[in-house]
Design a protein around this motif. Structure first.
Motif, PDB file in Angstrom:
ATOM      1  N   ALA A   1     -22.377 -10.745 -14.930  1.00 35.48           N
ATOM      2  CA  ALA A   1     -23.274 -10.469 -13.651  1.00 35.48           C
ATOM      3  C   ALA A   1     -21.981  -9.311 -12.662  1.00 35.48           C
ATOM      4  O   ALA A   1     -22.265  -8.219 -11.208  1.00 35.48           O
ATOM      5  CB  ALA A   1     -23.525 -11.168 -12.908  1.00 35.48           C
ATOM      6  N   GLY A   2     -21.475  -9.343 -13.076  1.00 38.66           N
ATOM      7  CA  GLY A   2     -19.962  -7.842 -13.302  1.00 38.66           C
ATOM      8  C   GLY A   2     -19.338  -8.436 -11.349  1.00 38.66           C
ATOM      9  O   GLY A   2     -19.118  -7.540 -10.670  1.00 38.66           O
ATOM     10  N   LEU A   3     -19.082  -9.833 -11.230  1.00 33.33           N
ATOM     11  CA  LEU A   3     -18.719 -10.352  -9.773  1.00 33.33           C
ATOM     12  C   LEU A   3     -17.509  -9.953  -9.661  1.00 33.33           C
ATOM     13  O   LEU A   3     -16.469 -10.157 -10.104  1.00 33.33           O
ATOM     14  CB  LEU A   3     -19.299 -11.867 -10.002  1.00 33.33           C
ATOM     15  CG  LEU A   3     -19.001 -12.310  -8.572  1.00 33.33           C
ATOM     16  CD1 LEU A   3     -20.543 -11.658  -7.174  1.00 33.33           C
ATOM     17  CD2 LEU A   3     -19.555 -14.056  -8.379  1.00 33.33           C
ATOM     18  N   VAL A   4     -17.558  -9.811  -7.923  1.00 29.65           N
ATOM     19  CA  VAL A   4     -15.877  -9.196  -7.591  1.00 29.65           C
ATOM     20  C   VAL A   4     -15.299 -10.769  -6.640  1.00 29.65           C
ATOM     21  O   VAL A   4     -16.359 -10.056  -5.767  1.00 29.65           O
ATOM     22  CB  VAL A   4     -15.534  -8.464  -7.698  1.00 29.65           C
ATOM     23  CG1 VAL A   4     -13.591  -7.812  -6.673  1.00 29.65           C
ATOM     24  CG2 VAL A   4     -15.210  -7.365  -8.650  1.00 29.65           C
ATOM     25  N   SER A   5     -14.555 -11.765  -6.316  1.00 26.07           N
ATOM     26  CA  SER A   5     -14.117 -11.817  -5.620  1.00 26.07           C
ATOM     27  C   SER A   5     -13.385 -10.847  -4.214  1.00 26.07           C
ATOM     28  O   SER A   5     -12.661  -9.975  -4.638  1.00 26.07           O
ATOM     29  CB  SER A   5     -12.628 -12.872  -5.790  1.00 26.07           C
ATOM     30  OG  SER A   5     -13.149 -13.938  -4.492  1.00 26.07           O
ATOM     31  N   THR A   6     -14.341 -10.771  -2.985  1.00 25.98           N
ATOM     32  CA  THR A   6     -13.768  -9.966  -1.776  1.00 25.98           C
ATOM     33  C   THR A   6     -13.328 -11.287  -0.515  1.00 25.98           C
ATOM     34  O   THR A   6     -14.153 -12.594  -0.878  1.00 25.98           O
ATOM     35  CB  THR A   6     -14.526  -9.419  -1.184  1.00 25.98           C
ATOM     36  OG1 THR A   6     -15.782  -9.630  -0.739  1.00 25.98           O
ATOM     37  CG2 THR A   6     -15.003  -8.433  -2.727  1.00 25.98           C
ATOM     38  N   ASP A   7     -12.843 -10.666   0.321  1.00 21.83           N
ATOM     39  CA  ASP A   7     -12.774 -10.816   1.803  1.00 21.83           C
ATOM     40  C   ASP A   7     -13.562 -11.883   2.260  1.00 21.83           C
ATOM     41  O   ASP A   7     -13.734 -12.334   3.250  1.00 21.83           O
ATOM     42  CB  ASP A   7     -11.811 -10.183   2.276  1.00 21.83           C
ATOM     43  CG  ASP A   7     -10.255 -10.417   2.011  1.00 21.83           C
ATOM     44  OD1 ASP A   7      -9.901 -11.279   1.388  1.00 21.83           O
ATOM     45  OD2 ASP A   7      -9.202  -9.189   3.081  1.00 21.83           O
ATOM     46  N   ASP A   8     -14.545 -11.016   2.064  1.00 15.86           N
ATOM     47  CA  ASP A   8     -16.310 -11.098   2.542  1.00 15.86           C
ATOM     48  C   ASP A   8     -16.879 -12.118   2.040  1.00 15.86           C
ATOM     49  O   ASP A   8     -17.392 -12.989   2.688  1.00 15.86           O
ATOM     50  CB  ASP A   8     -16.907 -10.240   2.862  1.00 15.86           C
ATOM     51  CG  ASP A   8     -17.997 -10.316   3.657  1.00 15.86           C
ATOM     52  OD1 ASP A   8     -17.718 -10.124   4.832  1.00 15.86           O
ATOM     53  OD2 ASP A   8     -19.090  -9.962   3.733  1.00 15.86           O
ATOM     54  N   ASN A   9     -17.768 -12.197   1.214  1.00 17.26           N
ATOM     55  CA  ASN A   9     -18.137 -13.032  -0.168  1.00 17.26           C
ATOM     56  C   ASN A   9     -17.546 -14.427  -0.351  1.00 17.26           C
ATOM     57  O   ASN A   9     -17.874 -15.035  -0.347  1.00 17.26           O
ATOM     58  CB  ASN A   9     -18.760 -12.321  -1.724  1.00 17.26           C
ATOM     59  CG  ASN A   9     -17.565 -12.052  -2.306  1.00 17.26           C
ATOM     60  OD1 ASN A   9     -15.989 -13.166  -2.551  1.00 17.26           O
ATOM     61  ND2 ASN A   9     -17.560 -11.009  -3.471  1.00 17.26           N
ATOM     62  N   LEU A  10     -16.299 -14.347  -0.081  1.00 10.77           N
ATOM     63  CA  LEU A  10     -15.157 -16.000  -0.240  1.00 10.77           C
ATOM     64  C   LEU A  10     -15.258 -16.633  -1.894  1.00 10.77           C
ATOM     65  O   LEU A  10     -15.657 -17.917  -1.781  1.00 10.77           O
ATOM     66  CB  LEU A  10     -15.543 -16.843   0.396  1.00 10.77           C
ATOM     67  CG  LEU A  10     -15.560 -16.343   2.336  1.00 10.77           C
ATOM     68  CD1 LEU A  10     -16.419 -16.584   3.637  1.00 10.77           C
ATOM     69  CD2 LEU A  10     -14.396 -16.284   2.067  1.00 10.77           C
ATOM     70  N   TYR A  11     -16.040 -15.997  -2.897  1.00  7.44           N
ATOM     71  CA  TYR A  11     -16.645 -16.361  -3.864  1.00  7.44           C
ATOM     72  C   TYR A  11     -15.404 -17.070  -4.616  1.00  7.44           C
ATOM     73  O   TYR A  11     -16.546 -18.907  -5.029  1.00  7.44           O
ATOM     74  CB  TYR A  11     -16.901 -15.491  -4.811  1.00  7.44           C
ATOM     75  CG  TYR A  11     -17.053 -15.868  -6.211  1.00  7.44           C
ATOM     76  CD1 TYR A  11     -18.764 -16.671  -6.180  1.00  7.44           C
ATOM     77  CD2 TYR A  11     -16.249 -15.867  -7.596  1.00  7.44           C
ATOM     78  CE1 TYR A  11     -19.212 -16.891  -7.913  1.00  7.44           C
ATOM     79  CE2 TYR A  11     -16.785 -16.842  -8.816  1.00  7.44           C
ATOM     80  CZ  TYR A  11     -18.209 -17.036  -8.835  1.00  7.44           C
ATOM     81  OH  TYR A  11     -18.811 -18.117 -10.259  1.00  7.44           O
TER      82      TYR A  11
END
Length: 777
Positions: free
Chosen positions: A728-738
């Motif tokens: 899925a190409g997911l990246v952890s960011t300050d906004d998505n909090l994954y």
């Protein structure tokens, strides 16, 4: 409407706190500055709402305007966070190194962001009280019931907000979209309220009538005696002070007893608010049955219930050990945590939840109800602010959580006596509860900290109890820090979670410094984020850095590292090159003017609430900004209790910022090394380091070049692992909090099986050419 706005207010508070923690840091001082600004706005809004409520013709319409204003402003607030970050950096750079100055700047900038919505939130309760609970209807009991229901609904709404924010909204929407979704709800509430309130005007009152009401306010009602105004204010202040103080202590304790994840904190807050709301819901029953005795009885019950909860708290970890492997799913274990939190908090919190609603009922049937509610709410909120600061920074660290709860119980008993002496009933119960509380405090056995610090909540299992706890310290910065002795091995724990030892873990912790040092070419300055036992710091100290900074937030960890692990950290604090910075590592990087040749990060697990802030794209960009051109970043990555996708997300997020990265595995630990320049070690430089006694003594007879054999992934192999693990190409960011919400779900995995599975998986991508790729003459 008020239930829903209670939920959205909690969503805002959580979202503001998480976002501002990436700017101000995750220290208790930073969190308190945000909390004080947020609640200060609520108090000011309550004061203003109460002051003007009686002069408003259409209070329900004004309530709607306030709710809509909250929504509109909060929808736009995410646009200003970058401005706040820039202003924060500029102001701190221009100020002396003063905690007071930094705290003032944090509070002022937070206030600038939240002042409008929090004042509007504070206005809502007095306006609704004026609209729905005033005396114009002539139904005194109905007015009391409606006001109690309003407070209960808003509090239960906060509980709903805490629960859905942790388990649904934030993991799904992220911070910005959560705030916008909440804003839509507030605007809808505002429109509905304005529509309902446009055609219904409250009776405007003349000065003579207001004066009469003022005199009536000091009189005693036939069915429900009204305490004198000073006592009423004292009880509102004390209720806020002690209830919020207990919340600070309970949150601190339950982080030790039920978990440190973002989910666990959401559960704790939801249970706490649910029980407060339940107390508000039954306050009316108590008031109708006991009349003037209701307040002293509620305060006395609070004292007794708090003391009764102490043995329960002391034995909670046994529940996790008993359940053990019987519950293996993540959802099942979260349900267990919720049950444990309820068992621990239900009785004392429900009892404490009686006091403030009973105070509101004393003014519910009065003609100046809006004014009185505003005053009480403002005083109660100010008490809450004072309680959070006093308990967090003074009382809890000084006397510990067990003694603190005993002291609060005695304070409630004393308030029961004081209130009973001013009432026509309840004296016998108040005196009896005070005596019972005093005798219980004297006779209650102390907690067994060996059991309470066993960390059973993490994996629903625990090691055998230690021979001895040689150190236990509590603070709001690092939670409960303990050092346990088993034979000759000393082990450090934070909230029951392993941090390091002077035994089998030393080799892995030294590798945190050795692996990145293979590629370091400059030695002006290094930064160690997270002290732990100090073993990594002591290893870095063996290299020829001119300056070494170490960032740590917990005074207790610093003290225990100095006292008990001086041998493994090689007395690093005595080295004049070492500077200790008591600050969040990310915040230090944001504010420091220095650039580093090496940044090494020694954290606890990724799933700890707030730890994911050091695994986001924005954090890696900050590290890149603070590294020298050929500087190197090292970060620990857990290989146990983690799913393949989450590991891939960590690596992809890092690779988006750093074009060169490599993954080492040592001692069943993952160590990622990253840089903007190619990671190539010099054989000659490694040999020179081997000759240094400070390096040689920490290698246990090995050579630095031998450590390259621990490299398992880099370059195309690393990219292939990432792509095949998470398409899925997911990246952890300050906004998505994954990562903050995904990684706790890995804790249900078996420790040995998860490590074995990850290592076998990684070996499938390893190629023999790796060592040659990263080594030059």
């Amino acid at each position: 409407m008020f239930l829903t706005s209670g939920a959205t207010a909690l969503l805002y508070q959580v979202a503001f706190g998480k976002k501002l923690s990436t700017i101000y840091g995750a220290t208790a001082y930073a969190v308190s500055a945000v909390l004080a600004a947020f609640m200060g706005g609520l108090a000011l809004g309550s004061h203003l709402g109460g002051r003007y409520a009686n002069h408003v013709k259409r209070p329900l319409f004004v309530y709607g305007v306030a709710e809509a204003l909250v929504g509109v402003v909060c929808a736009m607030t995410p646009l200003f966070f970058d401005v706040v970050a820039g202003a924060y950096r500029a102001l701190i750079a221009a100020m002396p190194d003063s905690l007071v100055a930094v705290t003032v700047v944090r509070a002022a900038l937070t206030a600038a962001v939240v002042v409008v919505p929090t004042i509007a939130m504070g206005v809502t309760m007095p306006m609704l009280a004026r609209a729905l609970a005033g005396a114009n209807s002539g139904d005194e009991e109905g007015a009391k019931r409606r006001l109690s229901a309003l407070y209960a609904a808003n509090t239960l709404g906060g509980a709903v907000g805490a629960l859905v924010s942790a388990y649904v909204v934030l993991p799904t929407l992220g911070l910005t979209n959560t705030m916008r979704a909440a804003a839509v709800l507030n605007v809808v509430i505002g429109i509905v309220a304005m529509t309902l309130g446009r055609g219904e005007a409250a009776e405007e009152r003349g000065q003579n009538e207001q004066d009469a009401d003022g005199r009536a306010a000091e009189e005693v009602s036939s069915s429900s005696p009204l305490p004198e105004a000073p006592l009423l204010a004292l009880l509102a202040l004390a209720s806020g002070f002690f209830v919020f103080g207990v919340e600070v202590v309970d949150t601190h304790l339950l982080a030790l007893l039920i978990g440190n994840s973002a989910y666990a904190f959401g559960l704790m807050l939801a249970v706490f608010l649910t029980c407060l709301g339940a107390g508000a819901s039954i306050a009316g029953v108590l008031d109708r049955r006991l009349g003037s005795a209701a307040l002293p009885v509620a305060l006395g019950v609070s004292a007794v219930a708090l003391l009764a909860s102490l043995p329960v708290l002391g034995g909670l970890t046994r529940i996790f050990l008993w359940i053990g492997g019987r519950v293996e799913s993540w959802a099942g274990r979260e349900l267990v945590r919720a049950t444990v939190a309820f068992v621990a908090l239900a009785l004392p919190t429900l009892a404490m939840g009686l006091t403030y609603p009973l105070l509101l009922r004393r003014v519910a049937a009065r003609a100046d109800v809006g004014k009185r509610v505003g005053q009480l709410t403002a005083i109660n909120t100010l008490g809450s602010i004072a309680g959070s600061l006093a308990f967090g920074y003074a009382i809890l660290p000084k006397i510990g959580s067990e003694t603190t709860l005993k002291a609060v119980a005695l304070a409630f008993a004393a308030l029961a006596v004081v209130t009973a002496r001013r009432s026509t009933a309840g004296k016998r119960f108040a005196y009896g509860s005070a005596l019972a509380s005093l005798l219980t405090v004297i006779g209650l056995p102390a907690w067994d900290m060996k059991i309470m610090t066993n960390g059973a909540n993490v994996y629903f299992a625990a090691a055998a109890p230690p021979d001895e706890l040689v150190y236990v310290a509590e603070d709001v910065h690092g939670g409960l820090t303990s050092v346990a002795r088993r034979g000759d091995v000393l082990t450090m724990y934070t909230n029951g979670k392993f941090q390091g030892d002077n035994g089998w873990e030393v080799t892995a912790q030294r590798s945190f410094a050795h692996f990145p040092s293979l590629f370091v070419t400059g030695y002006e300055r290094a930064l160690v984020v997270g002290l732990g036992t100090g073993t990594t710091l002591g290893t870095v100290e063996g290299y020829p850095f001119a300056h070494i900074d170490v960032a740590e937030i917990s005074p207790a960890i610093v003290e225990s590292a100095r006292r008990f692990f001086s041998e493994t950290n090689r007395n690093a604090f005595d080295d004049p090159r070492v500077s200790l910075v008591m600050n969040d590592g990310r915040n230090h990087l944001l504010l420091t003017p220095h650039r580093y040749d090496l940044i090494t990060i020694e954290l606890s697990s990724v799933w700890f609430a707030g730890s994911a802030n050091l695994y986001s794209r924005e954090f890696y960009e900050l590290c890149r900004e603070r590294l020298q051109k050929r500087g190197v970043l090292q970060q620990w990555v857990q290989l146990h209790h983690i799913h393949r996708r989450e590991l891939a997300v960590v690596l992809r997020t890092l690779r988006q910022v750093f074009p060169h990265a490599a993954l080492f595995v040592g001692g069943n630990q993952g160590i990622v090394v990253a840089a903007t320049e190619p990671l190539v070690a010099s054989r000659a430089a490694l040999a020179a380091h081997d000759a240094r006694s400070g390096v040689r003594d920490t290698l246990a007879g090995a050579r630095l070049e031998d450590l390259l054999e621990k490299l398992v992934l880099s370059g195309p192999e690393l990219d292939r692992f990432i792509a095949e693990s998470d398409g899925a190409g997911l990246v952890s960011t300050d906004d998505n909090l994954y990562l903050e919400y995904a990684t706790p779900k890995g804790n249900v995995l078996d420790y040995e099986a998860s490590i074995r599975g990850v290592r076998e998986l990684l070996q499938g991508y390893t190629t023999p050419a790796l060592t040659a790729r990263h080594l030059a003459p």
